[in-house]
Design an enzyme around this catalytic site. Structure first.
Site, short mmCIF file in Angstrom:
data_model
loop_
_atom_site.label_atom_id
_atom_site.label_comp_id
_atom_site.label_asym_id
_atom_site.label_seq_id
_atom_site.Cartn_x
_atom_site.Cartn_y
_atom_site.Cartn_z
N LYS A 94 24.47 -42.16 -6.99
CA LYS A 94 26.22 -41.27 -6.86
C LYS A 94 25.28 -40.80 -5.58
O LYS A 94 26.96 -40.56 -4.72
CB LYS A 94 25.21 -40.40 -8.07
CG LYS A 94 25.15 -41.09 -8.76
CD LYS A 94 26.01 -41.19 -9.76
CE LYS A 94 25.73 -42.17 -10.91
NZ LYS A 94 27.06 -43.22 -11.62
N ASP B 54 16.61 -35.06 -14.50
CA ASP B 54 17.77 -35.79 -13.71
C ASP B 54 18.42 -35.08 -12.97
O ASP B 54 19.21 -34.14 -13.73
CB ASP B 54 18.60 -36.35 -14.94
CG ASP B 54 19.27 -38.09 -14.35
OD1 ASP B 54 19.40 -37.90 -13.32
OD2 ASP B 54 19.60 -38.76 -14.87
N TYR C 277 25.28 -37.99 -20.86
CA TYR C 277 25.24 -38.98 -20.35
C TYR C 277 25.43 -39.89 -21.66
O TYR C 277 24.60 -40.25 -22.22
CB TYR C 277 24.50 -39.14 -19.11
CG TYR C 277 24.92 -40.68 -19.24
CD1 TYR C 277 23.71 -41.49 -18.45
CD2 TYR C 277 25.74 -41.68 -18.31
CE1 TYR C 277 23.21 -42.20 -17.98
CE2 TYR C 277 25.68 -42.87 -18.00
CZ TYR C 277 24.32 -43.57 -18.28
OH TYR C 277 24.05 -44.19 -17.43
N ILE D 74 19.79 -36.97 -9.83
CA ILE D 74 20.66 -37.78 -9.98
C ILE D 74 22.27 -37.45 -8.91
O ILE D 74 22.10 -38.39 -8.45
CB ILE D 74 21.24 -39.12 -11.39
CG1 ILE D 74 21.74 -40.36 -10.34
CG2 ILE D 74 22.18 -38.77 -11.56
CD1 ILE D 74 22.02 -41.47 -11.16
#
Lengths: 564, 429
Positions: A355, A316, A231, A318
């Site tokens: 998300k 992460d 990302y 998410i």
């Protein structure tokens, strides 16, 4: 993409180099007409890992220019910022490119801003497929809100809580909020692990969480290893104000971009050789942009690697609840329990509701650390980005509703699976493959077969065509630091079904029009290809009405005046 | 294990070992409650405005549409849930700047394009320092100042604070001499001064700056070519004369000058509206580069869209804002008067003040000696024996021992009366 900054650069030298470089032409002439006094003399250049070209940025005139063999033109030195005649009055952080929004990939946003798709008002507009948002389940949440008015402190049912909540600014967070989030995180992981509410630290979205954990773990100059592709927001989140840096762990399509022990060791060794202090490894699981989950072996290898090197592991997670198909998601929280020898003090999880629930606007970010000192420090730092108590209260109420959450998670996975299948089937029909993924809000699409040559330049050229001719704003792999040109991230959960059909129809039409010609050079969209030089004065940047999300990997698109 | 953490995690620049925070902790352990714990510690160390929340609650009961995420009967939940644009909700920014203007008697107007939203003033101040200074650079701040600045301005930014010493001899006003001395001190330590930061109205003094002081500051920053940050978080708490003068009024005459770009205002709704939990802060500046940089930095602490929406509705209601501003002022004045007269009765005087949620109380005559040790001794007695959590001047970096900040707007009237009785009893002994 490496960012290297160059010292105050004499204008004449730049002119000469561009003139004598591989691509002379009308572009440099236009440059020479600009008075020297108008320009800052700071120049920064960025070039991707395989260094086939460099983009030259002048800090107040934005010039994208591809020059081959950059090392012959410039020598590497550290950056200094000096304005033409005045004292430097702002910090370097305020004026450098650390926010990572000045990379040249703004054409997609520009195209979308100027010509956004609308099913009835603008059916031939650009469809937004560059934003990883989960828009498929709002009906469920809305229904819940209507049946639970007391969850809002503004309704007559909830207003008796208004005062207490409005005054509540304790950085520990509302106990009900922490309890609900801990329970939700466990639910999302199939209740295979339990989370301790006292280890939950709030932050301003996952963006704030990443910056905060970096401030806790790293000093300026320290580095984190991160597998590519990753990302693009990480460049800003982990490096901008913290002055930490990211070192890529290069992954390849040959083994589906698996994160191998070999790649980890290589990246680590390179850092050691360059005298860079590695503080940790950052994994995103499920992966953005790949849409895949890490298997148990990979997670175990990662744990063993960080334990051996005595560095941190930031996971992460998410996208944890966007896993829509087998294999099941495995959280690092499970792996930690497998072996008592693992040093738990090294492990930290980043989470958010942006998300999984589709609530990016509510800025609910979480740092979950197994390290007491990090929890303590993080709590104090969370003062800089607490979650609004109004939102904490709403979320606490919603996530504690077991029945609703159970229904939501099931429905969400089902709808994501359907949407994923719709797209992958549609693409397969025209011979476009995607990486086999089972999570995320996007596809990792393989368009290597459509490239003229396997270069980032060719990828960028194809990307421009997809934006301007096919009219889809997708994200090119190079913006995720992918080492192989030709991959694109395509977001699929931020639109309704009709738009899905339109997008697929356009892709189909484009592919069929170009077909699989034996001679690649004959592809019809390539005949008109040339570089575009975009000029953008800094005051245009400042005045332009950027309306898009800052949290996508592609930066905000200011209005660009192209002169071709 | 701490060896593996960053320098920032290991140091104590977060300032939370200071007495300001220790007092808060003592309160947490033994909090006063009228029925359940009448012998507990009364919280007088938290500058909160609890006096006018009922006005907001009434507004809510009359505006139920807002509550249900509805606009014109249609649900806007989806739009809000997705809205993460760091430029902020346009309707909210517009309402916010209008509210800011109204607080200043509409003597100035603000441009919504020049405001950057942040997660509270805590974040606004830190963000500004990230924009103005690098590690090692210095900000000059008049003493006494809000203890939180040590964390907000220095911790993660690595910046330094050098105090501009103000004394009771002239009611703690800023003088030209004090400014020059502070600047010189920074130079002597080889610290590059990037700006001055003032809080107006002042925390902890509760006073508003005179026009003369503001002009002095402007002259100083023009001379030194540095920045000025004005934290105007208490601008809506001015309850008495003299009238409040915002730096924005003073700045209007410098429109064509270079210094126009170097004055920045920090604001928040935590004090004026009494909504600290909602984390609504703002930076207002004419400096385009700072607007651009701070906007991007606000990604690390955006205001929840749910909150922006609610507040945009609340603050767009001009009837509400007009009534709130005037009613809030009256209530603060009354409460302030109660505390002052109560303390006077106990032979304790306060700095004459016309704003804020607290009084700057003079207890120098109660010290065993004119030292900070004596101040700490007195403070501990007041917290643990008298059972009032007040803030000692040393935690605010006051250069003279014996001053204390006492908050009056964060409790019921009866509780304030009890607090005053306790002080009287303590003094009479």
């Amino acid at each position: 993409m490496h960012r290297v900054f160059f010292p105050d650069f004499p204008w004449k030298t730049l002119q000469n180099n561009l003139h004598n470089g591989p691509r002379p032409g009308p572009y440099f002439k236009r440059i020479t007409q600009l008075p020297l006094s108008l320009l800052s003399t700071t120049i920064s250049c960025s070039f991707p890992a395989n260094s086939s070209f460099v983009f030259v940025h002048l800090s107040c005139y934005f010039i994208s220019y591809q020059v081959k063999n950059p090392t012959s033109l410039f020598s590497l030195k550290t950056m200094s910022y000096v304005s033409s005649n005045r004292k430097p009055l702002l910090s370097r952080k305020a004026t450098n490119d650390g926010h990572a929004e000045n990379c040249p990939y703004f054409d997609g946003w520009k195209a979308y801003d100027k010509d956004p798709f609308h099913p009835t008002q603008n059916p031939s507009g650009v469809i937004q497929m560059g934003l990883a948002e989960h828009q498929l389940c709002f009906d469920l949440v809305q229904e819940w809100l209507v049946s639970n008015p007391e969850a809002s402190i503004c309704t007559k049912e909830g207003v008796d809580k208004f005062r207490d909540i409005a005054l509540f600014q304790d950085y520990h967070g509302l106990p009900a909020f922490r309890n609900a989030v801990a329970k939700f995180m466990g639910r999302v992981r199939g209740d295979k692990v339990e989370f301790d509410p006292d280890r939950i630290v709030m932050s301003g979205g996952a963006t704030g969480a990443h910056e905060m954990i970096t401030f806790c773990l790293a000093d300026p100059g320290d580095a984190f290893l991160v597998p590519t592709p990753y990302y693009a927001g990480f460049d800003r989140d982990l490096c901008w104000r913290t002055e930490a840096r990211l070192l890529p762990v290069v992954c390849h399509s040959s083994n589906n971009f698996k994160v191998t022990r070999k790649a980890l060791e290589e990246a680590y060794a390179k850092a050691v050789e360059a005298n860079i202090s590695v503080k940790g490894l950052l994994l995103t699981n499920p992966s953005n942009p790949l849409g895949t989950i890490l298997d148990r072996d990979t997670l175990r290898e990662a744990m063993s690697f960080i334990n051996e090197k005595n560095i941190h592991l930031i996971c992460d997670e998410i996208y944890a609840a966007t896993v829509f198909r087998q294999p099941d998601f495995i959280s690092i929280a499970e792996i930690i329990e497998e072996d008592q020898e693992y040093n738990r003090n090294l492990v930290h999880i980043i989470y958010s509701l942006s998300k999984d629930m589709g609530f990016p606007g509510f800025r609910v970010g979480i740092v979950y650390s197994y390290n007491d000192a990090v929890v303590e420090c993080g709590r104090k730092m969370s003062s800089f980005g607490l979650v609004s108590s109004q939102t904490q209260y709403l979320i606490a109420s919603m996530l504690s509703d077991d029945q609703f959450i159970g229904k939501f998670l099931l429905e969400s996975a089902g709808r994501l699976a359907t949407r994923h299948n719709d797209f992958t089937d549609g693409l397969r029909q025209v011979g476009i493959k995607c990486l086999n993924g089972n999570a995320g809000l996007f596809l990792w699409m393989d368009l290597r077969g459509l490239l003229m040559e396997s270069t980032v330049e060719a990828e960028t050229a194809l990307w421009r065509v997809i934006i301007n001719d096919v009219k889809l704003n997708v994200s090119p792999g190079s913006s995720f630091h992918c080492s192989e040109p030709g991959w694109f991230r395509v977001c699929i959960a931020n639109m309704n079904e009709e738009t899905t059909k339109v997008a697929l129809a356009r892709i189909r039409e484009f592919v069929l029009r170009n077909g699989n010609k034996p001679n690649r050079k004959e592809k019809c969209w390539q005949s008109d290809l040339r570089l575009r030089l975009s000029f953008r004065r800094i005051d245009d940047v400042l005045r332009s009405p950027c309306i898009m999300s800052p949290h996508s990997p592609i930066p905000q698109s200011p209005l660009v005046r192209t002169r071709t | 294990m701490r060896l593996l953490l960053s320098g920032k995690a290991k140091c104590n620049s977060h300032g939370q070992d200071s007495s300001y925070f220790l007092g808060l902790q003592a309160y947490e352990k033994n909090p006063y409650d009228q029925t359940r714990n009448p012998q507990g510690i009364i919280q007088m160390g938290l500058a909160e405005n609890q006096l006018s929340l009922d006005l907001v609650e009434s507004w809510l009961s009359e505006n139920q549409d807002v509550a249900g995420f509805k606009s014109d009967g249609e649900s806007i939940f989806r739009e809000l849930a997705l809205f993460q644009d760091y430029h902020g909700l346009p309707a909210f920014k517009k309402a916010l700047v209008q509210f800011m203007a109204e607080i200043r008697g509409n003597k100035v107007s603000f441009d919504p394009k020049k405001i950057v939203l942040t997660a509270g003033a805590t974040s606004a101040n830190e963000t500004l320092v990230f924009c103005l200074a690098k590690a090692g650079d210095t900000i000059l701040i008049p003493t006494p100042y809000y203890p939180g600045f040590d964390r907000d301005l220095k911790w993660r930014t690595g910046a330094e604070i050098v105090p501009i010493h103000c004394t009771s001899s002239n009611d703690f006003k800023i003088t030209a001499r004090a400014l020059q001395q502070a600047y010189q001190e920074a130079q002597n330590c080889n610290l590059k001064v990037k700006g001055v930061l003032v809080t107006n109205p002042s925390n902890p003094l509760g006073t508003t700056m005179t026009r003369a002081e503001l002009d002095l500051l402007m002259d100083f920053i023009v001379e030194k070519q540095i920045h000025l940050v004005c934290d105007e978080i208490y601008s809506g708490t001015v309850f008495g004369s003299p009238n409040y003068t915002s730096i924005v009024e003073v700045l209007s005459k410098y429109e064509k000058a270079e210094v126009w770009d170097r004055v920045h205002v920090v604001y928040s709704l935590s004090k004026d509206l009494g909504l600290p939990g909602f984390r609504v802060g703002a930076i207002y500046t004419n400096n385009g580069s700072i607007i651009a940089a701070a906007t991007k930095m606000s990604s690390f602490g955006l205001v929840s869209s749910q909150t922006q929406y609610f507040l945009s509705m609340l603050l767009s209601d001009k009837k509400f804002t007009r009534n709130y501003i005037s009613e809030n002022k009256k209530r603060l004045e009354k409460r302030h008067a109660s505390l002052i007269s109560g303390l006077q009765n106990a032979g304790i005087s306060c700095l004459k003040s016309n704003a804020g949620l607290f009084s700057w109380v003079d207890m120098r005559h109660l010290l065993s000696s004119s030292t900070f040790e004596a101040e700490m001794e007195l403070w501990e007695k007041i917290v643990y024996d008298v059972k009032l959590n007040i803030s000692p001047g040393s935690s605010c970096h006051c250069s003279e021992p014996g001053w204390f900040r006492v908050c009056f707007a964060n409790m019921a009237e009866e509780t304030l009366e009890i607090a005053i009785r306790r002080i009287k009893a303590f003094v009479d002994v």
